[in-house]
Design a protein around this motif. Sequence first.
Motif, PDB file in Angstrom:
ATOM      1  N   PRO A  20       6.848   7.676  -4.384  1.00 36.60           N
ATOM      2  CA  PRO A  20       5.765   6.447  -4.891  1.00 36.60           C
ATOM      3  C   PRO A  20       5.139   7.256  -5.267  1.00 36.60           C
ATOM      4  CG  PRO A  20       6.567   5.162  -3.097  1.00 36.60           C
ATOM      5  CD  PRO A  20       7.707   6.187  -2.844  1.00 36.60           C
ATOM      6  N   LEU A  21       4.411   7.614  -4.272  1.00 40.23           N
ATOM      7  CA  LEU A  21       2.995   7.941  -3.827  1.00 40.23           C
ATOM      8  C   LEU A  21       3.558   9.467  -5.080  1.00 40.23           C
ATOM      9  CD1 LEU A  21       0.433   9.035  -2.471  1.00 40.23           C
ATOM     10  CD2 LEU A  21       1.596  10.363  -0.954  1.00 40.23           C
ATOM     11  N   ALA A  22       4.298  10.128  -4.773  1.00 41.76           N
ATOM     12  CA  ALA A  22       4.829  11.465  -6.366  1.00 41.76           C
ATOM     13  C   ALA A  22       4.559  11.216  -6.871  1.00 41.76           C
ATOM     14  CB  ALA A  22       5.610  12.086  -5.556  1.00 41.76           C
ATOM     15  N   GLY A  23       4.857   9.139  -7.794  1.00 42.93           N
ATOM     16  CA  GLY A  23       5.164   9.150  -9.034  1.00 42.93           C
ATOM     17  C   GLY A  23       3.460   9.518  -8.903  1.00 42.93           C
ATOM     18  N   ILE A  24       2.364   8.463  -8.405  1.00 37.20           N
ATOM     19  CA  ILE A  24       1.393   7.622  -8.697  1.00 37.20           C
ATOM     20  C   ILE A  24       1.136   8.800  -9.002  1.00 37.20           C
ATOM     21  CG2 ILE A  24      -0.431   6.987  -7.799  1.00 37.20           C
ATOM     22  CD1 ILE A  24       0.659   5.050  -5.366  1.00 37.20           C
ATOM     23  N   LEU A  25       1.004  10.372  -8.505  1.00 40.52           N
ATOM     24  CA  LEU A  25       0.387  11.179  -8.633  1.00 40.52           C
ATOM     25  C   LEU A  25       0.821  12.048 -10.574  1.00 40.52           C
ATOM     26  CD1 LEU A  25       0.291  13.280  -5.453  1.00 40.52           C
ATOM     27  CD2 LEU A  25      -1.677  12.098  -6.433  1.00 40.52           C
ATOM     28  N   LEU A  26       2.072  11.734 -10.540  1.00 43.66           N
ATOM     29  CA  LEU A  26       2.125  12.129 -12.347  1.00 43.66           C
ATOM     30  C   LEU A  26       1.751  11.481 -12.923  1.00 43.66           C
ATOM     31  CD1 LEU A  26       5.913  12.841 -11.436  1.00 43.66           C
ATOM     32  CD2 LEU A  26       4.272  15.232 -11.448  1.00 43.66           C
ATOM     33  N   LEU A  27       1.688  10.090 -12.487  1.00 46.91           N
ATOM     34  CA  LEU A  27       1.579   9.011 -13.573  1.00 46.91           C
ATOM     35  C   LEU A  27      -0.875   9.450 -13.685  1.00 46.91           C
ATOM     36  CD1 LEU A  27       3.314   5.670 -13.639  1.00 46.91           C
ATOM     37  CD2 LEU A  27       3.153   7.849 -15.167  1.00 46.91           C
ATOM     38  N   TRP A  28      -0.956   9.398 -12.146  1.00 49.26           N
ATOM     39  CA  TRP A  28      -2.261   9.282 -12.869  1.00 49.26           C
ATOM     40  C   TRP A  28      -2.494  10.861 -13.900  1.00 49.26           C
ATOM     41  CZ3 TRP A  28      -6.449  11.406  -8.333  1.00 49.26           C
ATOM     42  CH2 TRP A  28      -7.399  11.206  -8.489  1.00 49.26           C
ATOM     43  N   ALA A  29      -1.914  12.138 -13.893  1.00 51.62           N
ATOM     44  CA  ALA A  29      -1.668  12.730 -13.874  1.00 51.62           C
ATOM     45  C   ALA A  29      -2.126  12.357 -15.757  1.00 51.62           C
ATOM     46  CB  ALA A  29      -1.084  14.065 -13.920  1.00 51.62           C
ATOM     47  N   GLY A  34      18.055  -4.838   3.420  1.00 53.80           N
ATOM     48  CA  GLY A  34      17.756  -4.913   4.449  1.00 53.80           C
ATOM     49  C   GLY A  34      18.000  -4.033   5.885  1.00 53.80           C
ATOM     50  N   GLY A  35      16.984  -4.471   7.229  1.00 49.50           N
ATOM     51  CA  GLY A  35      16.898  -3.235   8.257  1.00 49.50           C
ATOM     52  C   GLY A  35      16.094  -2.837   7.446  1.00 49.50           C
ATOM     53  N   SER A  36      15.271  -2.199   6.821  1.00 50.92           N
ATOM     54  CA  SER A  36      14.334  -0.868   6.938  1.00 50.92           C
ATOM     55  C   SER A  36      13.232  -1.476   5.709  1.00 50.92           C
ATOM     56  CB  SER A  36      15.190  -0.211   6.947  1.00 50.92           C
ATOM     57  OG  SER A  36      13.710   1.568   6.811  1.00 50.92           O
ATOM     58  N   ALA A  37      12.166  -1.147   6.583  1.00 47.47           N
ATOM     59  CA  ALA A  37      10.923  -1.251   5.363  1.00 47.47           C
ATOM     60  C   ALA A  37       9.784  -0.433   5.664  1.00 47.47           C
ATOM     61  CB  ALA A  37      10.467  -3.025   6.110  1.00 47.47           C
ATOM     62  N   THR A  38       9.019  -0.346   4.824  1.00 47.31           N
ATOM     63  CA  THR A  38       8.104   0.093   4.679  1.00 47.31           C
ATOM     64  C   THR A  38       6.568  -0.185   4.425  1.00 47.31           C
ATOM     65  OG1 THR A  38       6.495   2.958   3.872  1.00 47.31           O
ATOM     66  CG2 THR A  38       9.037   1.434   2.664  1.00 47.31           C
ATOM     67  N   ALA A  39       5.420  -0.707   4.934  1.00 49.57           N
ATOM     68  CA  ALA A  39       4.201  -0.989   4.814  1.00 49.57           C
ATOM     69  C   ALA A  39       3.553  -0.417   3.314  1.00 49.57           C
ATOM     70  CB  ALA A  39       3.793  -2.134   5.740  1.00 49.57           C
ATOM     71  N   MET A  40       3.308   0.220   4.382  1.00 50.92           N
ATOM     72  CA  MET A  40       3.017   1.953   3.201  1.00 50.92           C
ATOM     73  C   MET A  40       3.138   1.896   2.114  1.00 50.92           C
ATOM     74  SD  MET A  40       0.141   2.890   2.978  1.00 50.92           S
ATOM     75  CE  MET A  40      -0.811   1.998   5.030  1.00 50.92           C
ATOM     76  N   GLY A  41       4.626   2.402   1.739  1.00 51.18           N
ATOM     77  CA  GLY A  41       5.133   2.212   1.078  1.00 51.18           C
ATOM     78  C   GLY A  41       5.310   1.182  -0.458  1.00 51.18           C
ATOM     79  N   THR A  42       5.275  -0.191   0.516  1.00 52.63           N
ATOM     80  CA  THR A  42       5.545  -1.064  -0.325  1.00 52.63           C
ATOM     81  C   THR A  42       3.560  -1.528  -1.335  1.00 52.63           C
ATOM     82  OG1 THR A  42       6.295  -2.575   1.077  1.00 52.63           O
ATOM     83  CG2 THR A  42       5.403  -3.559  -0.702  1.00 52.63           C
ATOM     84  N   LEU A  43       2.928  -0.550  -0.362  1.00 51.84           N
ATOM     85  CA  LEU A  43       1.222  -0.796  -1.008  1.00 51.84           C
ATOM     86  C   LEU A  43       1.315   0.318  -2.130  1.00 51.84           C
ATOM     87  CD1 LEU A  43      -1.795  -0.074   0.977  1.00 51.84           C
ATOM     88  CD2 LEU A  43      -1.281   1.478  -0.892  1.00 51.84           C
ATOM     89  N   PHE A  44       1.961   1.516  -1.848  1.00 48.52           N
ATOM     90  CA  PHE A  44       2.171   2.656  -3.036  1.00 48.52           C
ATOM     91  C   PHE A  44       3.274   2.293  -4.263  1.00 48.52           C
ATOM     92  CE2 PHE A  44       1.927   6.076   0.312  1.00 48.52           C
ATOM     93  CZ  PHE A  44       0.239   5.791   0.345  1.00 48.52           C
ATOM     94  N   GLY A  45       4.009   1.275  -3.749  1.00 53.08           N
ATOM     95  CA  GLY A  45       5.199   0.992  -5.129  1.00 53.08           C
ATOM     96  C   GLY A  45       4.385  -0.050  -5.897  1.00 53.08           C
ATOM     97  N   ALA A  46       3.684  -0.469  -5.431  1.00 52.52           N
ATOM     98  CA  ALA A  46       2.700  -1.708  -6.328  1.00 52.52           C
ATOM     99  C   ALA A  46       1.634  -1.274  -6.838  1.00 52.52           C
ATOM    100  CB  ALA A  46       1.830  -3.180  -5.224  1.00 52.52           C
ATOM    101  N   VAL A  47       1.188  -0.101  -6.722  1.00 52.68           N
ATOM    102  CA  VAL A  47       0.245   1.148  -7.161  1.00 52.68           C
ATOM    103  C   VAL A  47       0.727   1.632  -8.219  1.00 52.68           C
ATOM    104  CG1 VAL A  47      -1.138   3.065  -7.247  1.00 52.68           C
ATOM    105  CG2 VAL A  47      -1.742   1.033  -5.455  1.00 52.68           C
TER     106      VAL A  47
END
Length: 313
Positions: A13-22, A259-272
């Motif tokens: 998702p971080l890579a996606g953010i950078l691409l969409l920002w561009a 279930g069984g695995s989560a990433t809070a920072m990933g959710t932030l990037f996913g929301a953005v």
Amino acid sequence: MLDQIAERRWVLPLAGILLLWAALVMLTERLSIYSLTGVATSASFLLFPALGQMLVITTGRGNIDLSIPSTVTLSAYISVVMSGGTDAGLPAATGAVLGTALAIGLVNAGLVVLMRIPAMIATLATGYILASLTLVVNAMVTRMGTPPLLAWLATAKIGGFPLIFLIVLALTILIGLMLGFSSHGRKLLALGQSVEAARLTGIRTGRIVCSTFVTSALLSALTGMLLSGYAAGAFLEMGTPYLLQSVGAVVLGGTLIAGGSATAMGTLFGAVLLVMIVTTLQIAGLPPGIQDILQGVVIIAVLAVAGPGGRMR
């Protein structure tokens, strides 16, 4: 490289953010970090319920909270009615909103844990009840207005950046630390991986599941309060976008839908990322219906790549 990405799913998702920002820079012909201010604000409102949704999904067994939209809308109306549009009425409004959210979370948890009703059905039914209550509260509204302090929290900027984003960023870090380093977080992840194994180790699975539904309701209620401050009022269907988007942010962020695995920072990037997708589609001039379809296609594509078990192939 695929193994590294699988371990750090927030990279995608971080890579996606950078691409969409561009892409946005090319469409708007502006290159500035402050061009993301509007995106950060919208993502902040989404991230509160998305973090709660993430915790519910992490418990596994297909658990999901579909009452989020109704909780958001009802909380916004309660804020408007109870506060009377003044700071003096804000404590009473906050107490009423949090008390209502606590009741919603406990009801959802009771239906799922005690009555063993599938979470999708239980929370959908709760959502219908809350929607009906919202209509009743809506009839009580004689004038719109929100406390200035609440409006300030929702709209203030520090150094040109939204205060609400800084608040939700701190919350994301706290939840991330809870998942990674606390005993409660380890129990939550263990529960999502195998309910029976978690029970055999002495984990009180019912309490863990209950805590996620309560947290989801509280964070959704907080979103409703802040939205009422941002919009200077409340309106029906205010929380509707958060049904698909709360799940979308979690999935795009890399949390396993099984279930069984989560990433809070990933959710932030996913929301953005999700907000940036919507923003890009709006700038491209696509109608709202097409925007919703494309959001759904993106989410389905991510789930397809993740595979049946929820892990990257």
